[in-house]
Design an enzyme around this catalytic site. Sequence first.
Site, short mmCIF file in Angstrom:
data_model
loop_
_atom_site.label_atom_id
_atom_site.label_comp_id
_atom_site.label_asym_id
_atom_site.label_seq_id
_atom_site.Cartn_x
_atom_site.Cartn_y
_atom_site.Cartn_z
N LYS A 113 63.61 82.21 53.10
CA LYS A 113 62.58 82.43 54.12
C LYS A 113 62.97 83.48 55.16
CE LYS A 113 60.37 77.87 54.09
NZ LYS A 113 59.96 76.72 54.92
N ASN A 161 57.07 82.24 54.91
CA ASN A 161 56.92 81.27 53.81
C ASN A 161 55.73 81.62 52.90
OD1 ASN A 161 54.69 80.46 55.32
ND2 ASN A 161 54.99 78.29 54.84
N ASP A 178 54.13 77.57 58.36
CA ASP A 178 54.79 76.30 58.71
C ASP A 178 54.41 75.83 60.12
OD1 ASP A 178 56.12 75.74 56.36
OD2 ASP A 178 57.93 76.86 56.92
P1 NAP Z 1 67.83 75.42 57.46
O1 NAP Z 1 67.38 76.69 58.08
O2 NAP Z 1 68.89 75.45 56.40
O3 NAP Z 1 68.31 74.45 58.67
C1 NAP Z 1 68.87 73.20 58.37
C2 NAP Z 1 69.06 72.41 59.67
O4 NAP Z 1 69.49 71.08 59.31
C3 NAP Z 1 70.12 72.98 60.61
O5 NAP Z 1 69.74 72.73 61.93
C4 NAP Z 1 71.35 72.14 60.24
O6 NAP Z 1 72.30 72.03 61.29
C5 NAP Z 1 70.71 70.80 60.00
N1 NAP Z 1 71.54 69.92 59.17
C6 NAP Z 1 71.76 70.04 57.83
N2 NAP Z 1 72.56 69.02 57.42
C7 NAP Z 1 72.84 68.27 58.52
C8 NAP Z 1 73.61 67.09 58.75
N3 NAP Z 1 74.25 66.48 57.74
N4 NAP Z 1 73.68 66.58 60.00
C9 NAP Z 1 73.01 67.17 61.03
N5 NAP Z 1 72.27 68.30 60.89
C10 NAP Z 1 72.18 68.83 59.64
O7 NAP Z 1 66.62 74.64 56.76
P2 NAP Z 1 65.08 74.62 57.24
O8 NAP Z 1 64.32 75.66 56.52
O9 NAP Z 1 65.07 74.63 58.73
O10 NAP Z 1 64.58 73.21 56.67
C11 NAP Z 1 65.08 72.01 57.21
C12 NAP Z 1 64.37 70.80 56.61
O11 NAP Z 1 62.98 70.84 56.93
C13 NAP Z 1 64.47 70.74 55.09
O12 NAP Z 1 64.70 69.39 54.71
C14 NAP Z 1 63.09 71.16 54.63
O13 NAP Z 1 62.72 70.60 53.38
C15 NAP Z 1 62.22 70.60 55.76
N6 NAP Z 1 60.94 71.32 55.85
C16 NAP Z 1 59.80 70.60 55.60
C17 NAP Z 1 58.58 71.24 55.66
C18 NAP Z 1 57.34 70.45 55.38
O14 NAP Z 1 56.30 71.07 55.10
N7 NAP Z 1 57.35 69.13 55.48
C19 NAP Z 1 58.50 72.60 55.96
C20 NAP Z 1 59.69 73.31 56.22
C21 NAP Z 1 60.91 72.65 56.16
P3 NAP Z 1 73.49 73.14 61.46
O15 NAP Z 1 72.90 74.26 62.23
O16 NAP Z 1 74.54 72.39 62.20
O17 NAP Z 1 73.92 73.53 60.07
#
Ligand code: NAP
Length: 299
Positions: A73, A94, A109
């Site tokens: 993304k 996205n 999003d």
């Molecule tokens: P990303 O850019 O990789 O960010 C991941 C985030 O999760 C970071 O803040 C990371 O913290 C945190 N994290 C990961 N593992 C962790 C753990 N064990 N403990 C605490 N924090 C943790 O990913 P993203 O694109 O933002 O997506 C994040 C989530 O949102 C995914 O599960 C995705 O599927 C979901 N999402 C859902 C939708 C929907 O339509 N429902 C849309 C978009 C995203 P650090 O900075 O410390 O690594």
Amino acid sequence: MNTNLTGKTGILGIIGWPVAHSLSPLMQNAACVALGLDYVYVPFPVAPENLRKAVDGLRALGVTGFNVTIPHKEAIVGLLDILSDEARLIGAVNTVKREGDRLTGHNTDAAGLITSLQDDLEFDIKGSRVLLLGAGGAARAAIVGLCRAGAASVIVANRTPDKAERLVADFRSAFSGANLAVSPLDILKGDQRLKDVDLLINTTAVGLGGTTFDGVDLAPMAPCACVYDMVYSPALTPLLAEARRNSLRSANGVGMLAAQGEAAFSFWTGCEPPNGLMKSRLMAALGGQDMLDNEVYSK
Ligand code: NAP
């Protein structure tokens, strides 16, 4: 799925790595069929090192448009010709649409989240105080959506505090009317500051497969406060279970997934998908969502 493919069938799709788990083909193809539109939506697994080649290939093949998911993304931003204001501000794309030889990047999003908060929680964002967990791409979309919708304050809590600081610094000038601050993730452990949170949103990957935050205790939250988890598998994440234990109104991210997909579909085709179709297809595919929804709405 459209099985009457012709020389004129428009190609839509999604790039990600991995992409096999994606439910977007299911809901997008259902909308194409329901409206009798001559498109087909296909998954394209694209490894990070192949992103540039894949974008060039999709451009050369003349696809109508495609979705972009983890981990591309943010990386795709520099490979596109035009960015929507929303995508530029968020710094992530996205949804991509081809217009002639040019590829336009958009981000649905933020709009998807706001639609789901309104539809699934009937939450009034204007003037609200939000606690946002996470500082990745989904958090960036959330902060833009929330601030544009009039949130009064957003506290960002992230495992890596520097990333939360950077995120808040990135948006302070764009959203000077909102109070943006950071907090350690420990705020989740029954901190009294939770009393002043109207809406808690999880944008992290925590919750996927039933994983949980350490020692989460939402007891101080006010009875009228809401909890939203962008994770939707399992339907009842441990965070949502804690919200339910405290009788807080809550919803998972399936509504956001459907709403961002509906916005992408309209962007590509110029048509509105049938009301509720994408969400119902997702819920049927995910299983267990009906039970959660009944309980959420019966409160
Ligand atoms: P990303 O850019 O990789 O960010 C991941 C985030 O999760 C970071 O803040 C990371 O913290 C945190 N994290 C990961 N593992 C962790 C753990 N064990 N403990 C605490 N924090 C943790 O990913 P993203 O694109 O933002 O997506 C994040 C989530 O949102 C995914 O599960 C995705 O599927 C979901 N999402 C859902 C939708 C929907 O339509 N429902 C849309 C978009 C995203 P650090 O900075 O410390 O690594």
